[in-house]
Scaffold this active site. Structure first.
Site, mmCIF file in Angstrom:
data_model
loop_
_atom_site.group_PDB
_atom_site.id
_atom_site.type_symbol
_atom_site.label_atom_id
_atom_site.label_comp_id
_atom_site.label_asym_id
_atom_site.label_seq_id
_atom_site.Cartn_x
_atom_site.Cartn_y
_atom_site.Cartn_z
ATOM 1 N N ASN A 111 -5.850 -5.088 -20.906
ATOM 2 C CA ASN A 111 -4.893 -4.978 -19.807
ATOM 3 C C ASN A 111 -5.688 -4.544 -18.573
ATOM 4 O O ASN A 111 -6.080 -3.388 -18.462
ATOM 5 C CB ASN A 111 -3.813 -3.941 -20.162
ATOM 6 C CG ASN A 111 -2.865 -3.686 -19.005
ATOM 7 O OD1 ASN A 111 -2.888 -4.389 -18.002
ATOM 8 N ND2 ASN A 111 -2.022 -2.673 -19.156
ATOM 9 N N LYS A 133 -4.742 -4.253 -15.590
ATOM 10 C CA LYS A 133 -3.941 -3.510 -14.598
ATOM 11 C C LYS A 133 -4.220 -4.044 -13.189
ATOM 12 O O LYS A 133 -4.468 -5.237 -13.029
ATOM 13 C CB LYS A 133 -4.222 -2.013 -14.740
ATOM 14 C CG LYS A 133 -4.007 -1.528 -16.188
ATOM 15 C CD LYS A 133 -4.010 -0.043 -16.348
ATOM 16 C CE LYS A 133 -3.801 0.320 -17.814
ATOM 17 N NZ LYS A 133 -3.748 1.753 -18.032
ATOM 18 N N HIS A 189 5.348 -1.235 -20.011
ATOM 19 C CA HIS A 189 4.187 -0.335 -19.935
ATOM 20 C C HIS A 189 4.611 0.977 -19.271
ATOM 21 O O HIS A 189 5.451 0.980 -18.367
ATOM 22 C CB HIS A 189 3.067 -1.004 -19.129
ATOM 23 C CG HIS A 189 1.763 -0.287 -19.265
ATOM 24 N ND1 HIS A 189 1.497 0.882 -18.593
ATOM 25 C CD2 HIS A 189 0.677 -0.540 -20.035
ATOM 26 C CE1 HIS A 189 0.285 1.311 -18.941
ATOM 27 N NE2 HIS A 189 -0.232 0.457 -19.814
ATOM 28 N N GLU A 199 3.265 2.722 -17.132
ATOM 29 C CA GLU A 199 3.085 2.754 -15.673
ATOM 30 C C GLU A 199 4.244 2.047 -14.979
ATOM 31 O O GLU A 199 4.638 2.433 -13.875
ATOM 32 C CB GLU A 199 1.721 2.124 -15.311
ATOM 33 C CG GLU A 199 0.582 3.058 -15.699
ATOM 34 C CD GLU A 199 -0.704 2.374 -16.120
ATOM 35 O OE1 GLU A 199 -0.871 1.169 -15.863
ATOM 36 O OE2 GLU A 199 -1.546 3.056 -16.740
ATOM 37 N N GLU A 215 1.420 3.610 -26.864
ATOM 38 C CA GLU A 215 0.512 4.139 -25.867
ATOM 39 C C GLU A 215 1.014 5.509 -25.414
ATOM 40 O O GLU A 215 1.868 5.581 -24.508
ATOM 41 C CB GLU A 215 0.444 3.200 -24.654
ATOM 42 C CG GLU A 215 -0.060 1.816 -24.989
ATOM 43 C CD GLU A 215 -0.673 1.127 -23.772
ATOM 44 O OE1 GLU A 215 -1.842 0.749 -23.878
ATOM 45 O OE2 GLU A 215 0.004 1.005 -22.743
ATOM 46 N N GLY A 249 -5.842 6.461 -19.638
ATOM 47 C CA GLY A 249 -6.720 6.662 -18.491
ATOM 48 C C GLY A 249 -7.207 8.094 -18.334
ATOM 49 O O GLY A 249 -7.768 8.460 -17.309
ATOM 50 N N SER A 257 -7.198 5.199 -23.837
ATOM 51 C CA SER A 257 -8.602 5.618 -23.907
ATOM 52 C C SER A 257 -9.337 5.097 -25.139
ATOM 53 O O SER A 257 -10.167 5.801 -25.718
ATOM 54 C CB SER A 257 -8.713 7.148 -23.814
ATOM 55 O OG SER A 257 -8.176 7.605 -22.582
HETATM 56 P P1 13P Z 1 -6.851 3.101 -20.894
HETATM 57 O O1 13P Z 1 -7.548 2.353 -22.004
HETATM 58 O O2 13P Z 1 -7.532 2.994 -19.575
HETATM 59 O O3 13P Z 1 -6.533 4.519 -21.290
HETATM 60 O O4 13P Z 1 -5.426 2.375 -20.667
HETATM 61 C C1 13P Z 1 -4.632 2.090 -21.763
HETATM 62 C C2 13P Z 1 -3.511 1.241 -21.328
HETATM 63 O O5 13P Z 1 -2.633 1.678 -20.610
HETATM 64 C C3 13P Z 1 -3.489 -0.166 -21.763
HETATM 65 O O6 13P Z 1 -2.281 -0.773 -21.464
#
Ligand code: 13P
Length: 250
Positions: free
Chosen positions: A9, A11, A96, A98, A166, A172, A212
């Site tokens: 992903n 982003k 997601h 976010e 997640e 992140g 992560s």
């Molecule tokens: P990270 O791997 O950067 O923690 O992000 C995970 C994520 O949100 C994948 O959709």
């Protein structure tokens, strides 16, 4: 036996030119070493068509990061499922954290999107996960179960659905859930799917872990019985790291 699935992903990262370069880099780094696991890339909407051309002829799937629940109309700034289907998306990531956190998405709107994506013949990656406060309050089981139930309301079957667990506190932040913590929640999700769709559907559905994931922790996470791959953020922006994570799933 469930086939593992690892999706990058990206982003809100990478220009179109950088996306082309990263997708080519991923294909080169993957080589032909791993066919045991399914792989997908989710660039920004803007780069989908370019990345589709790079991926043509490979086994790597194209994924989008979101989509609207109407086919078309006056929804400034949105992208619809028919558009994603036309550009060659096999998967759409929905719900997601976010999107939920910063753009007001709820189980209800995620559910509408899921139904639209399935109607258009694409597969869904439904993201669920608790916040740090919810984990500390011990309510993660209730939170995740209700996100699964709410997201899948009136969805007839889950054969075209992947669920991504997640935990928000692990995204992140460099803080990965331990493999035991992740396994515990994956098992909860599988039980919830069994309750809603029966034992066979629960046994077949793939549940990814995200938060992560790195080359150094991927193999351990993917060795857990209910973890069927990963949804990768930061580490997916480096072709070699992403390929190493894919290899850990093979
Ligand atoms: P990270 O791997 O950067 O923690 O992000 C995970 C994520 O949100 C994948 O959709």
């Amino acid at each position: 036996m469930r086939r593992k699935i690892v999706v990058g992903n990206w982003k809100m990262n990478k220009t179109v030119a950088e996306s082309r370069e990263l997708a080519s880099g991923v294909l080169a780094a993957l080589g032909t070493s791993c066919s045991a696991c399914e792989v997908g890339l989710a660039p920004t909407f803007l780069a989908l068509d370019t990345v589709r051309h790079v991926l043509e002829g490979s086994a790597v799937a194209l994924a989008a990061q979101n989509c609207h629940y109407e086919d078309d109309g006056a929804y400034t700034g949105e992208v619809s499922a028919p558009m994603l289907q036309a550009v060659g998306c096999g998967y759409v990531i929905l719900g997601h954290s976010e999107r939920r956190q910063y753009f007001g998405e709820t189980d209800e709107t995620v559910n509408l999107r899921i139904k639209k994506v399935l109607e258009k013949g694409m597969k869904v990656i439904l993201c669920v996960g608790e916040t740090l406060e919810e984990r500390e309050a011990g309510s993660f089981e209730a939170v995740v179960s209700s996100q699964v139930k709410g997201g899948l309301k009136d969805v007839a079957g889950v054969s075209d659905i992947v669920i991504a667990y997640e935990p928000v506190w692990a995204i992140g932040t460099g803080k990965t859930a331990s493999s035991e913590q992740a396994q515990e929640v994956h098992a909860i999700i599988r039980r919830k799917v069994a309750e809603l769709y029966g034992a066979d559907a629960a046994e077949a559905i793939r549940i990814q872990y995200g938060g992560s994931v790195k080359p150094s922790n991927a193999a351990e996470l993917f060795s857990m019985p209910d973890i069927d791959g990963g949804l990768i953020g930061g580490a997916a922006l480096k072709a070699d790291d992403f390929a190493a994570i894919v290899r850990a799933a093979c």
